[in-house]
Scaffold this active site. Structure first.
Site, short mmCIF file in Angstrom:
data_model
loop_
_atom_site.label_atom_id
_atom_site.label_comp_id
_atom_site.label_asym_id
_atom_site.label_seq_id
_atom_site.Cartn_x
_atom_site.Cartn_y
_atom_site.Cartn_z
N ASN A 42 10.17 -34.94 39.28
CA ASN A 42 11.37 -34.36 39.90
C ASN A 42 11.13 -32.89 40.20
O ASN A 42 10.48 -32.17 39.44
CB ASN A 42 12.62 -34.58 39.04
CG ASN A 42 12.49 -34.13 37.59
OD1 ASN A 42 11.41 -34.15 37.02
ND2 ASN A 42 13.61 -33.76 37.00
N GLU A 44 13.44 -29.76 41.28
CA GLU A 44 14.81 -29.31 41.43
C GLU A 44 14.90 -28.08 42.33
O GLU A 44 13.88 -27.49 42.73
CB GLU A 44 15.41 -29.03 40.04
CG GLU A 44 15.48 -30.31 39.21
CD GLU A 44 16.22 -30.15 37.90
OE1 GLU A 44 16.48 -29.00 37.46
OE2 GLU A 44 16.53 -31.21 37.29
N CYS A 53 13.95 -36.58 43.39
CA CYS A 53 13.63 -37.35 42.19
C CYS A 53 12.13 -37.67 42.12
O CYS A 53 11.44 -37.72 43.15
CB CYS A 53 14.39 -38.66 42.18
SG CYS A 53 16.17 -38.50 42.02
N GLU A 55 10.69 -40.52 41.56
CA GLU A 55 10.32 -41.77 42.24
C GLU A 55 10.08 -41.54 43.73
O GLU A 55 9.13 -42.05 44.31
CB GLU A 55 11.43 -42.81 42.05
CG GLU A 55 11.67 -43.20 40.60
CD GLU A 55 12.70 -42.31 39.90
OE1 GLU A 55 12.80 -41.11 40.23
OE2 GLU A 55 13.40 -42.83 39.02
N CYS A 86 17.73 -43.84 40.09
CA CYS A 86 19.04 -43.65 40.69
C CYS A 86 19.18 -44.53 41.94
O CYS A 86 18.21 -45.07 42.47
CB CYS A 86 19.27 -42.18 41.04
SG CYS A 86 18.42 -41.64 42.54
N CYS A 89 17.03 -43.62 45.04
CA CYS A 89 15.61 -43.99 44.90
C CYS A 89 15.44 -45.50 45.04
O CYS A 89 14.45 -45.96 45.62
CB CYS A 89 15.05 -43.49 43.58
SG CYS A 89 14.81 -41.70 43.57
N1 THU Z 1 16.04 -37.74 38.43
C1 THU Z 1 14.88 -38.37 38.81
O1 THU Z 1 13.83 -37.72 38.93
N2 THU Z 1 14.93 -39.70 39.03
C2 THU Z 1 16.05 -40.47 38.96
O2 THU Z 1 16.02 -41.65 39.27
C3 THU Z 1 17.30 -39.88 38.49
C4 THU Z 1 17.31 -38.41 38.28
C5 THU Z 1 16.00 -36.29 38.17
C6 THU Z 1 16.73 -35.47 39.21
C7 THU Z 1 17.09 -34.22 38.42
O3 THU Z 1 16.01 -33.33 38.51
C8 THU Z 1 17.21 -34.72 36.99
O4 THU Z 1 16.63 -36.01 36.95
C9 THU Z 1 18.64 -34.80 36.51
O5 THU Z 1 19.41 -35.55 37.35
#
Ligand code: THU
Length: 137
Positions: A42, A44, A53, A55, A86, A89
């Site tokens: 991830n 941000e 994300c 994935e 999520c 994704c």
């Molecule tokens: N996140 C992912 O990398 N993958 C997911 O499927 C759900 C959320 C990350 C995004 C963000 O940086 C952190 O988790 C909190 O939401």
């Protein structure tokens, strides 16, 4: 490739996460049909909503390098619970992966407790344009 090894790749990818806002590390390892592994974490952003994300980072890296056919996905996170992907994704994965794709999820320090579900279980009745991955332009 052993799924334990793919989970290990996902856990290593999680160590690259850029997550100063959530402090929640996620790593993904996508196994291509030819055996190559594409990692993602991830990433941000101060705007929050532009976060990518793990994935999707992994999938986009693979597609950008010419790979569109995959046989498994592993996801590891710094949380206590297995990190099921999520909704966004799931939809993006469906563009390139069939419903039988195994998705392994585990907390990064408890890889032996990994759970496995298929992409079809995660996103039933998915919206597609009925392109097989091979047909995609
Ligand atoms: N996140 C992912 O990398 N993958 C997911 O499927 C759900 C959320 C990350 C995004 C963000 O940086 C952190 O988790 C909190 O939401």
């Amino acid at each position: 490739m052993e799924m334990r090894e793919l989970l290990r790749e996902a856990a290593e990818a999680a160590s690259q996460a850029y997550c100063p806002y959530s402090n929640y590390r996620v790593g993904a390892a996508l196994l291509a049909t030819d055996g190559r592994v594409f990692r993602g974490c991830n990433v941000e952003n101060a705007s929050y909503g532009l976060t990518n994300c793990a994935e999707r980072t992994a999938l986009f890296a693979a597609v950008a390098q010419g790979h569109r056919s995959f046989t498994a996905l592993a996801i590891a996170s710094s949380g206590d619970e297995p990190p099921f992907p999520c909704g966004a994704c799931r939809q993006v994965l469906v563009e390139f992966c069939g419903p039988a794709l195994p998705v392994w999820v585990a907390a990064h320090d408890r890889l032996d407790d990994a759970e496995c579900v298929t992409l079809g279980e995660l996103l039933p009745h998915a919206f597609t344009m009925n392109n097989s991955p091979e047909d995609n332009q």
